[in-house]
Enzyme design. Structure first.
Site, mmCIF file in Angstrom:
data_model
loop_
_atom_site.group_PDB
_atom_site.id
_atom_site.type_symbol
_atom_site.label_atom_id
_atom_site.label_comp_id
_atom_site.label_asym_id
_atom_site.label_seq_id
_atom_site.Cartn_x
_atom_site.Cartn_y
_atom_site.Cartn_z
ATOM 1 N N ASP A 255 -3.743 5.786 12.197
ATOM 2 C CA ASP A 255 -2.846 5.076 11.048
ATOM 3 C C ASP A 255 -1.573 6.017 10.897
ATOM 4 O O ASP A 255 -1.733 7.189 10.634
ATOM 5 C CB ASP A 255 -3.460 5.368 9.532
ATOM 6 C CG ASP A 255 -2.758 4.726 8.409
ATOM 7 O OD1 ASP A 255 -1.848 4.252 8.807
ATOM 8 O OD2 ASP A 255 -3.156 4.641 7.331
ATOM 9 N N SER B 110 0.894 -1.278 0.060
ATOM 10 C CA SER B 110 -0.191 -0.102 -0.012
ATOM 11 C C SER B 110 0.939 1.314 0.025
ATOM 12 O O SER B 110 0.278 2.312 -0.484
ATOM 13 C CB SER B 110 -1.086 0.019 1.090
ATOM 14 O OG SER B 110 -0.299 -0.129 2.392
ATOM 15 N N HIS C 123 0.801 5.030 6.716
ATOM 16 C CA HIS C 123 0.767 5.504 5.610
ATOM 17 C C HIS C 123 0.881 7.083 5.546
ATOM 18 O O HIS C 123 1.317 7.568 6.800
ATOM 19 C CB HIS C 123 -0.656 5.053 4.938
ATOM 20 C CG HIS C 123 -0.894 3.442 4.889
ATOM 21 N ND1 HIS C 123 -1.775 2.766 5.645
ATOM 22 C CD2 HIS C 123 -0.495 2.782 3.920
ATOM 23 C CE1 HIS C 123 -1.509 1.593 5.402
ATOM 24 N NE2 HIS C 123 -0.833 1.540 4.225
#
Length: 366
Positions: A343, A122, A346
């Site tokens: 998160d 990702s 990312h």
């Protein structure tokens, strides 16, 4: 096929080679006329682009997240409520030279008819979407074709015939379903046949090698003809990346394909890494400004250094680890459309991956 439910005996060897590895190179101080100026700037590579500082730049960000049609909800922090804007305003400044600002029109003209593939997890998606937005900001009315299917995406800017592809793979090596369960094959890259024929390849892998429990996507690791229930993850990463390096040596023709590896992308879940033990990336609004990042050198960086030194074909290592460690403020944290919780893995778009792509752009055309 033999089974083993204990750690790989190569662990002792691994820590021996880690001790021998040199880490001293790592630091955390870590119109036609217009196109000709870009060329001159990119040809004058006289310093280490990966050493420098984050500085405030009123001209940032380089695109409007509300006008870029390619950003997934996971990375679209402004759309999902992030209230601060300072994190958008930082530009990476190397210590003894300057990076030229990204020129999307120059990129398209220079890469006309070419295919660029990002291969990885990702974080490769993060970087692929960033590059798409950087280009789109220069040609907002350009016709494009976007195709998505499971594990693969393709964006073509039709007038220029430039295609940005994304191939999703968590480990680069193969993950197969077999009778015993899901097997991570540390010495196999059958999927590599799908990477051939590209003009540029940009690889990435590390994020998923550390996962355990219910988010671990494999049941066994296979090395040679032996199955392991688990092994030291750095040992496994070294074996997997060594297999990748052998694939590069065997199948890449440097006269036709340029190869890049985007380095270890850090996380910011543990505030002790930057001197705030009770904190995470949540509510961080500024980079870390100290002379040396307290968290130190990620061991995965050391492993990757060892692998890179053994490559026989040219691979451009985008050593983004140190400059990214400083950006504890640049994660989605709670402001993500489809990543529940906090998160700190990312990165927001616009944001840090734009700098990764400026470094990619500078290296590609130098």
């Amino acid at each position: 096929m033999a089974f083993s439910f204990q750690e790989n005996p190569s662990l002792t060897f691994f820590f021996f080679f880690i001790c021998l590895s040199s880490v001293s190179a790592y630091t955390n101080t870590s119109s036609n006329n217009g196109e000709e100026a870009v060329r001159r700037e990119l040809r004058s590579r006289r310093c280490n682009w990966f050493r420098g500082n984050w500085i405030y730049d009123v001209k940032y960000p380089l695109y409007d997240p509300y006008k870029c049609p390619f950003i997934d909800p996971q990375f679209n922090c402004k759309k999902y409520g992030r209230p601060d804007n300072l994190y958008l305003k930082y530009r990476w400044q190397p210590s003894s030279c300057s990076l030229h600002r990204f020129n999307g029109l120059y990129f398209l003209r220079k890469m006309r008819g070419k295919k660029i593939m990002f291969v990885g997890d990702s974080l490769s998606t993060n970087m692929w979407q960033s590059l798409a937005c950087l280009i789109h900001a220069w040609v907002p009315n350009a016709r494009y074709t976007l195709l998505r299917r499971k594990g693969l995406a393709s964006l073509t800017f039709e007038e220029y015939g430039v295609t940005l592809k994304l191939y999703r793979t968590q480990f680069l090596v193969d993950l197969d379903s077999e009778k015993v369960g899901r097997v991570l094959k540390l010495d196999s890259i059958k999927q590599g046949r799908l990477w051939r024929g590209m003009d540029v390849l940009v690889f990435n892998s590390w994020h998923w090698w550390t996962h355990t429990g219910h988010i671990q996507p494999w049941d066994y690791m296979e090395d040679g003809k032996r199955l392991y229930k688990d092994m030291n993850r750095l040992v496994a990463y070294y074996k997997g990346m060594t297999t990748w390096s052998r694939w590069v040596n065997a199948f890449v023709d440097p006269s036709k394909t340029k190869v890049f590896f985007n380095g270890i992308s850090p996380t910011h879940y543990e505030g002790k890494d930057w001197g705030q033990p009770m904190k995470t990336c949540k509510s961080q609004t500024q980079p870390f400004y100290g002379r040396k990042y307290p968290g130190g050198i990620p061991m995965a960086w050391v492993v990757l250094t060892k692998v890179m030194r053994r490559l026989k074909k040219p691979v451009h290592w985008l050593d983004i680890t140190g400059l990214s460690q400083l950006r504890k403020d640049a994660h989605p944290s709670a402001f993500s459309g489809n990543h529940p919780g906090n998160d700190c893995s990312h990165w927001c778009l616009p944001g840090l991956p734009d700098t990764w792509n400026i470094l990619f752009y500078s290296t590609l055309f130098s």
